[in-house]
Scaffold this motif. Structure first.
Motif, PDB file in Angstrom:
ATOM      1  N   VAL A  69       0.857  -1.183   0.000  1.00  0.00           N
ATOM      2  CA  VAL A  69       0.000   0.000   0.000  1.00  0.00           C
ATOM      3  C   VAL A  69       0.898   1.239   0.000  1.00  0.00           C
ATOM      4  N   THR A  70       0.590   2.197  -0.852  1.00  0.00           N
ATOM      5  CA  THR A  70       1.372   3.438  -0.934  1.00  0.00           C
ATOM      6  C   THR A  70       0.690   4.523  -0.111  1.00  0.00           C
ATOM      7  N   LEU A  71       1.458   5.169   0.753  1.00  0.00           N
ATOM      8  CA  LEU A  71       0.955   6.256   1.585  1.00  0.00           C
ATOM      9  C   LEU A  71       1.526   7.574   1.072  1.00  0.00           C
ATOM     10  N   HIS A  72       0.664   8.517   0.767  1.00  0.00           N
ATOM     11  CA  HIS A  72       1.093   9.824   0.264  1.00  0.00           C
ATOM     12  C   HIS A  72       1.088  10.813   1.422  1.00  0.00           C
ATOM     13  N   ILE A  73       2.288  11.173   1.890  1.00  0.00           N
ATOM     14  CA  ILE A  73       2.446  12.028   3.059  1.00  0.00           C
ATOM     15  C   ILE A  73       2.755  13.453   2.609  1.00  0.00           C
ATOM     16  N   GLY A  74       2.057  14.430   3.195  1.00  0.00           N
ATOM     17  CA  GLY A  74       2.317  15.830   2.869  1.00  0.00           C
ATOM     18  C   GLY A  74       1.786  16.198   1.495  1.00  0.00           C
ATOM     19  N   SER A  75       2.094  17.429   1.095  1.00  0.00           N
ATOM     20  CA  SER A  75       1.639  17.921  -0.207  1.00  0.00           C
ATOM     21  C   SER A  75       2.638  18.928  -0.751  1.00  0.00           C
ATOM     22  N   GLY A  76       2.507  19.227  -2.007  1.00  0.00           N
ATOM     23  CA  GLY A  76       3.393  20.204  -2.643  1.00  0.00           C
ATOM     24  C   GLY A  76       4.835  19.755  -2.694  1.00  0.00           C
ATOM     25  N   ASP A  77       5.752  20.677  -2.354  1.00  0.00           N
ATOM     26  CA  ASP A  77       7.185  20.378  -2.430  1.00  0.00           C
ATOM     27  C   ASP A  77       7.632  19.366  -1.384  1.00  0.00           C
ATOM     28  N   VAL A  78       6.866  19.205  -0.326  1.00  0.00           N
ATOM     29  CA  VAL A  78       7.264  18.284   0.743  1.00  0.00           C
ATOM     30  C   VAL A  78       6.528  16.944   0.654  1.00  0.00           C
ATOM     31  N   ALA A  79       5.815  16.731  -0.435  1.00  0.00           N
ATOM     32  CA  ALA A  79       5.076  15.472  -0.590  1.00  0.00           C
ATOM     33  C   ALA A  79       6.049  14.301  -0.681  1.00  0.00           C
ATOM     34  N   THR A  80       5.726  13.225   0.021  1.00  0.00           N
ATOM     35  CA  THR A  80       6.576  12.039   0.060  1.00  0.00           C
ATOM     36  C   THR A  80       5.713  10.791  -0.009  1.00  0.00           C
ATOM     37  N   LYS A 113      -2.089  13.638   3.503  1.00  0.00           N
ATOM     38  CA  LYS A 113      -1.408  14.900   3.222  1.00  0.00           C
ATOM     39  C   LYS A 113      -1.259  15.798   4.442  1.00  0.00           C
ATOM     40  N   ASP A 114      -2.073  15.584   5.476  1.00  0.00           N
ATOM     41  CA  ASP A 114      -1.987  16.437   6.667  1.00  0.00           C
ATOM     42  C   ASP A 114      -1.126  15.836   7.768  1.00  0.00           C
ATOM     43  N   GLU A 115      -0.545  14.672   7.509  1.00  0.00           N
ATOM     44  CA  GLU A 115       0.228  14.003   8.553  1.00  0.00           C
ATOM     45  C   GLU A 115       1.709  14.347   8.477  1.00  0.00           C
ATOM     46  N   ASP A 116       2.364  14.244   9.618  1.00  0.00           N
ATOM     47  CA  ASP A 116       3.800  14.532   9.724  1.00  0.00           C
ATOM     48  C   ASP A 116       4.609  13.338   9.217  1.00  0.00           C
ATOM     49  N   LEU A 117       5.606  13.611   8.401  1.00  0.00           N
ATOM     50  CA  LEU A 117       6.401  12.530   7.801  1.00  0.00           C
ATOM     51  C   LEU A 117       7.152  11.732   8.856  1.00  0.00           C
ATOM     52  N   GLU A 118       7.800  12.417   9.770  1.00  0.00           N
ATOM     53  CA  GLU A 118       8.588  11.703  10.778  1.00  0.00           C
ATOM     54  C   GLU A 118       7.691  10.859  11.680  1.00  0.00           C
ATOM     55  N   ALA A 119       6.544  11.405  12.071  1.00  0.00           N
ATOM     56  CA  ALA A 119       5.628  10.644  12.918  1.00  0.00           C
ATOM     57  C   ALA A 119       5.101   9.418  12.186  1.00  0.00           C
ATOM     58  N   THR A 120       4.800   9.577  10.897  1.00  0.00           N
ATOM     59  CA  THR A 120       4.301   8.442  10.108  1.00  0.00           C
ATOM     60  C   THR A 120       5.370   7.367   9.968  1.00  0.00           C
ATOM     61  N   SER A 121       6.617   7.775   9.773  1.00  0.00           N
ATOM     62  CA  SER A 121       7.703   6.799   9.660  1.00  0.00           C
ATOM     63  C   SER A 121       7.916   6.077  10.987  1.00  0.00           C
ATOM     64  N   CYS A 122       7.736   6.789  12.110  1.00  0.00           N
ATOM     65  CA  CYS A 122       7.835   6.138  13.425  1.00  0.00           C
ATOM     66  C   CYS A 122       6.712   5.118  13.596  1.00  0.00           C
ATOM     67  N   PHE A 123       5.534   5.451  13.120  1.00  0.00           N
ATOM     68  CA  PHE A 123       4.402   4.516  13.172  1.00  0.00           C
ATOM     69  C   PHE A 123       4.709   3.255  12.378  1.00  0.00           C
ATOM     70  N   LEU A 124       5.253   3.421  11.173  1.00  0.00           N
ATOM     71  CA  LEU A 124       5.574   2.244  10.349  1.00  0.00           C
ATOM     72  C   LEU A 124       6.688   1.418  10.984  1.00  0.00           C
ATOM     73  N   GLU A 125       7.674   2.080  11.548  1.00  0.00           N
ATOM     74  CA  GLU A 125       8.750   1.363  12.231  1.00  0.00           C
ATOM     75  C   GLU A 125       8.183   0.541  13.392  1.00  0.00           C
ATOM     76  N   TYR A 126       7.222   1.126  14.093  1.00  0.00           N
ATOM     77  CA  TYR A 126       6.579   0.428  15.208  1.00  0.00           C
ATOM     78  C   TYR A 126       5.797  -0.789  14.705  1.00  0.00           C
ATOM     79  N   LEU A 127       5.119  -0.664  13.565  1.00  0.00           N
ATOM     80  CA  LEU A 127       4.366  -1.789  13.020  1.00  0.00           C
ATOM     81  C   LEU A 127       5.275  -2.979  12.715  1.00  0.00           C
ATOM     82  N   TYR A 128       6.438  -2.690  12.176  1.00  0.00           N
ATOM     83  CA  TYR A 128       7.331  -3.768  11.740  1.00  0.00           C
ATOM     84  C   TYR A 128       8.199  -4.319  12.870  1.00  0.00           C
ATOM     85  N   THR A 129       8.510  -3.485  13.865  1.00  0.00           N
ATOM     86  CA  THR A 129       9.481  -3.906  14.884  1.00  0.00           C
ATOM     87  C   THR A 129       8.949  -3.872  16.311  1.00  0.00           C
ATOM     88  N   GLY A 130       7.836  -3.188  16.552  1.00  0.00           N
ATOM     89  CA  GLY A 130       7.327  -3.061  17.906  1.00  0.00           C
ATOM     90  C   GLY A 130       7.957  -1.931  18.689  1.00  0.00           C
TER      91      GLY A 130
END
Length: 285
Positions: A69-80, A113-130
Motif C-alpha cells: 500500500v502506498t501512503l502519500h504524506i504531505g503535499s506540494g514540495d514536501v510530498a513524500t 497529506k496532513d500528517e507529519d512525515l517523521e511521525a508516520t515513519s515512526c508509526f511504520l517502524e513500530y508496526l514492523y518492529t514493535g
C-alpha cells in the motif's frame, strides 16, 4: 439419600460465576445449561470441538506476502511516498476502513497529506518492529541519538514523540500512544522547549485528554513562578492564546494550595487548635 447437587454453568469470564447447591458427600450431580455426550448426536459434539480449535498462526512471512500500500504524506514540495504491507497496516482500524480489504477492489493508495512525515515513519517502524527510534532502554532512559543534543533546547525532541502520540490517537493505536507518551517524560529539556511542547499539546489534543494535558499543567504549575522568566514573555502569550492551558495551570496551583491549607489545619487541630482561628483585622468592630 442426600439432596442432589445443582450447578448452573455460567458463560465467559465477565458473566456471573457458577451457582452451586450442595448436599452430602455422595450427592448426585445435575448440571443445568450443559449437554452430556449421551444427550446429543456425535456429529454436534464434533462440530463444537472444531469450533474451539485455535486460529492458525499468522507468521511474519504472511505479512510480507500481503499487497503493498502506498501512503502519500504531505503535499506540494514536501510530498513524500511511503509504502507498507497491507496486513500490517490493517492492525490500525483507521487503515482497515481506508483500505477496505473485504471489498471487491481494496485501495492500495491512501492520502495522508496532513500528517507529519517523521511521525508516520515512526508509526511504520513500530508496526514492523514493535518500537521506534530512539528506543527505550532497560535502564529507563532513551537510546542515544548522535543527531541531537543531550538537552532539548528547542522542543524538537519533545515534539517528535508528541506527534507520534497524536497520530496514534487518530489511528486508534493505544499501545503506541502509551509508548510515545512514556518517551516524552524521558527527554531532558529547557523551559523554552517545554513551552513549545505545551503549545502543541493544547493545539492538537482534546480537552478530555488528561493523559497528556495533566502532566503539562502540573509541570508549569510547579515551576511557572521561575520558568516564566526564562521564556521571555512567551509564557504570558501562551496563557492568552490558550485559555485552557492557563486555567489548567491555575487549577493545579489552587488545588496544591488547598491541600497545603488542609495539612496546616490538621496540624493546628493536632496542637489543640492553636493558631487555627482567623484573626480579625485591626479596626474591625
Amino acid at each position: 439419600m442426600a439432596d442432589p447437587e445443582v450447578r448452573i454453568s455460567g458463560g465467559g469470564a465477565d458473566e456471573p460465576g457458577d451457582v452451586e447447591m450442595q448436599g452430602g458427600d455422595s450427592a448426585d450431580v445435575m448440571e443445568v445449561g450443559e449437554t452430556g455426550a449421551d444427550d446429543a448426536p456425535g456429529e454436534e459434539v464434533a462440530e463444537d470441538e472444531t469450533a474451539m480449535e485455535p486460529a492458525a498462526r499468522v507468521t511474519f512471512v504472511d505479512y510480507l506476502k500481503s499487497p503493498i500500500v502506498t501512503l502519500h504524506i504531505g503535499s506540494g514540495d514536501v510530498a513524500t511516498q511511503l509504502t507498507a504491507h497491507q496486513a500490517l497496516l490493517v492492525k490500525s482500524p483507521f487503515f482497515t476502513d481506508a483500505i477496505a480489504p473485504d471489498s471487491a477492489s481494496p485501495r492500495h493508495s491512501i492520502d495522508l497529506k496532513d500528517e507529519d512525515l517523521e511521525a508516520t515513519s515512526c508509526f511504520l517502524e513500530y508496526l514492523y518492529t514493535g518500537e521506534y527510534f530512539p528506543h527505550k532502554l532497560a535502564s529507563g532512559s532513551l537510546q542515544g541519538d548522535p543527531s541531537t543534543s543531550a538537552v532539548d533546547q528547542t522542543g524538537d525532541q519533545l515534539l517528535k514523540h508528541a506527534k507520534v502520540y497524536t497520530l496514534a490517537e487518530k489511528l486508534s493505536m493505544p499501545a503506541l500512544k502509551t509508548l510515545s507518551h512514556s518517551k516524552i517524560h524521558l527527554v531532558t529539556s529547557t523551559a523554552v522547549a517545554e513551552l513549545t511542547y505545551a503549545r502543541y499539546v493544547y493545539s492538537h489534543t482534546k480537552r478530555e485528554d488528561v493523559t497528556i494535558r495533566k502532566p503539562v499543567a502540573s509541570f508549569w504549575g510547579q515551576r511557572s513562578h521561575v520558568l516564566r522568566h526564562e521564556t521571555e514573555g512567551t509564557f504570558r502569550k501562551m496563557c492568552l492564546e490558550y485559555p485552557e492551558f492557563a486555567f489548567d495551570v491555575l487549577s493545579f496551583v489552587l488545588d496544591a494550595e488547598e491541600k497545603r491549607e488542609e495539612r496546616r489545619r490538621k496540624t493546628d487541630d493536632g496542637d489543640g487548635g492553636k493558631g487555627s482561628a482567623r484573626k480579625r483585622p485591626r479596626g474591625e468592630r
